[in-house]
Write a protein that holds these residues in place. Structure first.
Motif, short mmCIF file in Angstrom:
data_model
loop_
_atom_site.label_atom_id
_atom_site.label_comp_id
_atom_site.label_asym_id
_atom_site.label_seq_id
_atom_site.Cartn_x
_atom_site.Cartn_y
_atom_site.Cartn_z
N LYS A 95 -69.84 26.10 -6.94
CA LYS A 95 -68.56 25.38 -7.00
C LYS A 95 -68.73 23.89 -7.32
N ALA A 96 -69.96 23.41 -7.42
CA ALA A 96 -70.19 21.99 -7.69
C ALA A 96 -69.96 21.67 -9.17
N ASP A 97 -69.64 20.41 -9.45
CA ASP A 97 -69.51 19.95 -10.83
C ASP A 97 -70.87 19.58 -11.41
N ILE A 98 -71.69 18.91 -10.61
CA ILE A 98 -73.01 18.44 -11.03
C ILE A 98 -73.99 18.69 -9.90
N ILE A 99 -75.20 19.15 -10.25
CA ILE A 99 -76.24 19.38 -9.25
C ILE A 99 -77.52 18.68 -9.71
N TYR A 100 -78.09 17.87 -8.83
CA TYR A 100 -79.39 17.26 -9.06
C TYR A 100 -80.44 18.08 -8.32
N GLU A 101 -81.55 18.32 -8.98
CA GLU A 101 -82.70 18.95 -8.33
C GLU A 101 -83.87 17.99 -8.43
N ILE A 102 -84.42 17.59 -7.27
CA ILE A 102 -85.48 16.59 -7.22
C ILE A 102 -86.49 17.01 -6.15
#
Length: 353
Positions: A95-102
């Protein structure tokens, strides 16, 4: 003769009453509703019936999707989500607009999921903050939801005036633990409940949002080459990420640790419309394996969208500034509407595509 005339008139009157009753309200041929012909004319009311207007839509500035008007008139919400093998499958990332993976510690990645127009009643597992996630959260002027953090992160929250929804200060107002998993992999939240707490604390307000550029119908970025997959070769096999392009949907299918990465609620494989690889200088700073990742500055970048891969660069001027992504000629990349994943990886990490 007069009696016969009167009798006939009585019979005629009775028949008229019967027939008029058969065509009135409540008869077998009338259910009490208006009869409206194809032109919208109501026979009962004698006027035109106006159809309900279609809901107005606006373009979400973060995803580029057309969404109901009013759903983007709020402050973004950024939530820390765990990605250790014991935390999979997660709930609510779709449901997110943007996802960061770090990367966090132990060669395990962690997510920062940013929500604007979407909501989810089950989101988690929620984990702790790190400074470099806060730097990305600042780009959206977001409310920040997490559970504890490193000492540097907690200091940053205090000094920088973060709109903080730390579980240690919010508790059961918006967080709960499930019995099916062991701590610390069992903390969950609800975006609407987080927003309710945020509103009580005065966090909910109109903020400036970053501006992304989106591709129009049939439009493409220049200079791409065909690429149907990308593999991010983290040092541990359980963290390796693979995205495979699906020509039927125009989306990338996510695998993590050699398995299809699915949502716990829907069971569907996670997808992305755009995958951005951002190379950043990374170093380990303590015995716990915590990292310092340079988010301010510039570096190399890749964009995968529409089955094409593009090479370019990224640039971020300051801690609260937006990160921009450009092609080799300095033109800003345009994204396809939909969810975007931004994979921030060490500058020396091997990427296959």
């Amino acid at each position: 003769m007069k009696k016969q005339t009167v009798f006939i008139l009585l019979i005629l009157g009775t028949c008229l009453l019967i027939f008029s009753g058969c065509s009135g309200p409540g008869s077998g041929n009338d259910d009490g509703r208006d009869t409206v012909n194809s032109s919208g004319y109501s026979q009962r009311e004698g006027k035109l019936k106006v159809p309900e207007p279609l809901p107005r839509t606006v373009r979400c500035p973060l995803s580029g999707d057309m969404v109901p008007e009013g759903t983007t008139d709020r402050r973004p919400l950024a939530v820390m989500i765990e990605n250790a093998p014991a935390a999979r499958p997660q709930s609510g990332l779709d449901k997110a607009d943007i996802i960061y993976e770090i990367l966090a510690e132990g060669e395990i990645t962690r997510f920062l999921a940013v929500y604007l127009h979407g909501d989810t009643s089950e989101l988690g597992p929620v984990r702790s903050a790190r400074p470099y996630y806060i730097e990305r959260m600042f780009e959206y002027n977001a409310i920040y939801a997490y559970c504890g953090g490193s000492e540097d992160a907690k200091k940053m929250v205090r000094v920088q005036g973060v709109a903080s929804l730390d579980e240690f200060g919010v508790g059961r107002q918006a967080y709960w633990r499930i019995k099916e998993r062991q701590a610390p992999h069992n903390l969950y939240t609800d975006t609407e409940k987080l927003r309710q707490v945020g509103e009580k604390r005065g966090y909910e307000k109109t903020v400036a949002l970053p501006g992304f550029s989106f591709l129009g119908e049939g439009e493409e970025n220049p200079g791409g080459i065909s690429a149907d997959k990308v593999i991010i070769n983290y040092l541990k096999s359980y963290s390796v990420v693979r995205w495979d392009y699906d020509t039927g949907t125009g989306l990338y299918l996510r695998s993590n640790g050699g398995k299809a990465h699915r949502d716990a609620v829907t069971g569907r494989q996670l997808t992305g419309a755009n995958i951005i690889i951002q190379y950043a200088k990374t170093r380990i700073i303590d015995n716990e394996g915590r990292r310092d990742i340079e988010m301010v500055g510039s570096g190399r970048a890749l964009l995968l969208t529409g089955g094409q891969v593009y090479t370019g660069k990224w640039s971020k001027r300051g801690m609260r500034s937006q990160t921009f992504f450009y092609d080799e000629n300095g033109a800003e990349w345009k994204l396809n509407p939909g969810q975007t994943w931004i994979e921030v990886v060490p500058a020396t990490l091997k990427i296959e595509y």
